[in-house]
Design a protein around this motif. Structure first.
Motif, PDB file in Angstrom:
ATOM      1  N   GLU A   1       7.134  -1.293  -9.745  1.00  0.00           N
ATOM      2  CA  GLU A   1       7.644  -0.459  -8.568  1.00  0.00           C
ATOM      3  C   GLU A   1       6.655   0.564  -8.551  1.00  0.00           C
ATOM      4  O   GLU A   1       6.213   0.489  -7.342  1.00  0.00           O
TER       5      GLU A   1
ATOM      6  N   GLU B   1       3.155   0.129  -5.584  1.00  0.00           N
ATOM      7  CA  GLU B   1       3.366   0.901  -4.058  1.00  0.00           C
ATOM      8  C   GLU B   1       1.870   1.190  -4.411  1.00  0.00           C
ATOM      9  O   GLU B   1       0.624   1.522  -2.761  1.00  0.00           O
TER      10      GLU B   1
ATOM     11  N   GLN C   1      -0.051  -1.010  -2.154  1.00  0.00           N
ATOM     12  CA  GLN C   1      -0.600  -0.580  -0.995  1.00  0.00           C
ATOM     13  C   GLN C   1      -1.075  -0.202  -0.479  1.00  0.00           C
ATOM     14  O   GLN C   1      -1.368   0.405   0.717  1.00  0.00           O
TER      15      GLN C   1
ATOM     16  N   THR D   1      -2.071   8.507  -6.570  1.00  0.00           N
ATOM     17  CA  THR D   1      -0.878   7.783  -7.163  1.00  0.00           C
ATOM     18  C   THR D   1      -1.290   6.640  -8.224  1.00  0.00           C
ATOM     19  O   THR D   1      -0.653   6.840  -9.219  1.00  0.00           O
TER      20      THR D   1
END
Length: 701
Positions: free
Chosen positions: A222, A226, A229, A182
């Motif tokens: 956003e 993410e 998280q 990510t």
């Protein structure tokens, strides 16, 4: 053009699923279904049992592979171990109740109530409740009898083992690998932002697509959320030695803020039309050059922000964009994970915010949200049974399933209405596509089997994008299944369509009239939490400097970001274009997003005492109080605004024209956004004040 560049398409594809979560979900469903089917096909002749009874095991293998969503591996394994017991109890209940229609219907309603009420126990309760409902439904669907229980329980056990193997070994969740991926894709997303900004600068005739820049802001934020998280799921011992999670968060926040400052500078330059054509062309070329740098750190090449603009006197906006571009280039040149001890966050005073006034204790709700929704789902299921039997005495369960699933992962009346609409839309389009597909592939057994698995994969792959897509592919899958078993007919598809419309419609009506939970109230409550986070951040600016701690900056920014995400999620049913409502809600979300953007870039004044810095601290304290008053107004729901909100706390700083310090400029913009929010609240339903003028969709940066 960027849109025609292959790397642009690839970046967009990666950014749409940065951690491959949707791909993993589709693969798990495909493998859970396929491996269970293969095992049952090999054992069915040996056990002299029909494959139709093994449908329960195939459903367990597929649904368990995707329904278990516990955040930590240990919790996930525990839930997977609970699945066989829950599914076995549901299958036994269904087998013993199936011969008696009245008893099976009453027990079915009890299963619906328990399956929905179990959601109060978090992801584990949600997954086990869904599996219990589906296994009981399938045992009724195949008209199971007690004599057939051994084979059905064996199929449940096989499906559970397959699901465990798929989740634990074949397609596992690896927290640190997902984090690195990510982060890598986030860098690609920022480079994609550069390509979009270059395209905006190229727009002819001074055209200025505000929505495109607003979407870019949101995508950057956003993506950072993410990554946060994923970072929560990574144990500290899995990080490189000496590297802390706080340093990773600091590195991530620095990337995000640099990208936002660049986009903001471009927005401001285009909004004010202060960039000359030559400057736009040069800045566009530099952004394009930086976009094409795809790999690791490298020396600064010419024309990527490291060199001054080739003009005698560039405009202030062009110079600002050039500095922001150079700063972003420096951050992107850093390693993916920062070396330990290299955090470059600004020093923030480590202070506690002033205590808030004690509020009267809130009365607990009469019913837990899960219990309230369980009552709704049970009543809807009972009405759907009646409507389903009126349409067909043999296919009534389609209406019950439709009424049940509209309550899945939905908490307010608007969520349920939107989900019911997606269920109906996906079924209608899926039936039409199924009629066409069945005509084309009928008789080609291998092609039908391949398409059946493709539909299962695509249904779960697209679930997180849109529930309607999943319904569409599963309706198509059902058509192929009936074609394979020789039971296909257009009349059967039309019956499924009417049963689904009846069940979804009943669920929507029950959610609206029986113990409704208003979406607008939920939006106001979440908006109040955002404003309280804003007030806490302003408190940090308002107090005198103390011991420096960069971690406070990350914590306060992420707290506001997470609450803003909740506002967007809860407001989605009200701003969906299908219902043609929610202009006030849309403007509320935009105003909160503007406030959150400006607060993210706040830094406290310096340590040197001066009259202007003291005045800024006092203004920040008054802005914090204004945010708290607005939060209390929204949370109460009465919308009775307290007096004194119309005054600007920055009025004493007004003077002759001058270059404003960055902190004062941000405070003024926060003040303006709070005043816009104040005017909007005055015009919301429930308040007698005049309607406000429309708020611009994108505030001036």
């Amino acid at each position: 053009m960027r849109a025609l560049h292959p790397s642009s398409w690839w970046d967009c594809f990666l950014a749409s699923d940065p951690d491959l979560s949707r791909l993993k979900m589709g693969l798990r469903a495909l493998l859970g279904l396929g491996l269970t089917l293969a095992a049952l096909a090999g054992l069915s002749p040996l056990a002299h049992q029909p494959m139709s009874l093994g449908m329960v095991g195939m459903m367990v293998g597929m649904m368990t592979s995707v329904s278990v969503q516990d955040p930590l591996p240990r919790q996930e394994r525990l839930t997977l171990l609970c699945v066989p017991g829950v599914a076995a109890v549901a299958v036994c209940l269904g087998a013993f109740c199936a011969p008696n229609l009245v008893v099976s219907s009453l027990v079915f309603l009890g299963v619906i109530f328990l399956a929905v009420a179990a959601r109060r126990f978090g992801p584990r309760g949600t997954a086990l409740g869904t599996i219990a409902f589906m296994t009981f439904f399938f045992s009724l669907f195949v008209h199971a009898s007690p004599a057939q229980l051994p084979w059905m329980l064996a199929s449940v056990g096989i499906g559970s083992m397959v699901a465990y193997g798929v989740r634990a070994w074949v397609v596992p969740e690896r927290a640190f690998a997902s984090l690195r991926r990510t982060l890598r894709v986030y860098r690609r997303s920022i480079r994609l932002l550069l390509a979009e900004l270059a395209q905006v600068l190229q727009a002819p005739g001074g055209r200025f697509p505000e929505k495109q820049i607003r979407r870019a802001f949101r995508r950057v934020n956003e993506g950072a959320m993410e990554i946060e998280q994923h970072l929560e799921r990574v144990p500290q011992e899995h990080l490189p030695p000496g590297l802390s999670k706080e340093e990773v968060r600091g590195h991530l926040l620095e990337m995000e803020l640099c990208a936002e400052r660049l986009a903001s500078a471009v927005y401001q330059g285009l909004h004010q039309n202060s960039l000359a054509p030559a400057e736009r062309q040069e800045l566009r070329a530099r952004m394009t050059a930086l976009w094409h740098e795809r790999r690791g750190p490298r020396p600064f090449p010419a024309g990527t922000g490291a060199e001054p603009l080739p003009f005698q006197e560039p405009s202030a906006c062009a110079a600002k964009i050039q500095r922001a571009l150079g700063k972003l280039r420096e951050v992107l040149a850093l390693p993916l994970l920062p070396p330990p001890g290299t955090s470059r966050l600004p020093a923030i005073a480590a202070v506690e915010p002033p205590p808030e006034a004690a509020a009267p204790p809130a009365q607990p709700p009469a019913l837990h949200a899960a219990t309230r929704q369980a009552i709704q789902a049970t009543v809807a299921g009972g009405l759907a049974m009646i409507a389903g039997h009126a349409l067909s005495s043999t296919r009534w369960y389609w209406a019950v399933v439709a009424s049940f699933v509209v309550f899945n992962r939905a908490s307010t009346r608007g969520d349920i209405l939107l989900r019911a609409w997606h269920r109906a839309l996906g079924t209608v389009v899926g039936v039409l596509a199924g009629l066409l597909l069945a005509t084309v592939v009928s008789g080609h057994r291998d092609l039908e089997i391949a398409l059946l698995f493709a539909c299962a994969f695509l249904g779960f792959y697209l679930l997180r994008l849109s529930y309607a897509w999943m319904v569409f592919w599963f309706t198509t899958l059902l058509v192929l299944l009936y074609s394979l078993t020789g039971r296909y007919s257009p009349d059967l598809l039309y019956l499924r369509l009417w049963e689904t419309l009846a069940g979804a419609g009943i669920g929507a009506v029950v959610a609206g009239v029986l113990l409704p939970s208003r979406t607008r109230v939920r939006v106001w409550q979440n908006a109040a939490e955002v404003l309280r986070g804003v007030a806490s951040s302003l408190d940090v600016v308002a107090v005198p400097p103390g011991p420096a701690n960069g971690r406070i900056l990350v914590e306060r920014v992420r707290r506001i970001d997470s609450k803003l995400r909740e506002v967007r999620e809860s407001a989605r049913p009200l701003i969906d274009r299908v219902f043609f409502v929610g202009q006030d809600t849309r403007r509320l979300v935009h105003a909160l997003a503007s406030i959150a953007f400006f607060v993210r870039h706040l830094e406290p004044p310096g340590a040197s005492p001066s009259g202007e810095e003291d005045a800024l601290r006092k203004a920040a304290a008054r802005l914090a109080e204004k945010a708290r008053l607005l939060a209390s107004t929204l949370e109460d729901g009465g919308l009775a605004l307290p007096p004194g909100l119309d005054d600007s706390p920055l009025a004493p700083l007004e003077g002759e024209a001058r270059n404003l310090p960055p902190l004062e400029l941000l405070l003024r913009r926060i003040d303006a956004a709070l005043m816009e929010l104040h005017d909007l609240v005055r015009g919301l339903p429930g308040h007698p004040g005049p309607r406000p003028a429309p708020i611009p969709s994108v505030p001036s940066r």
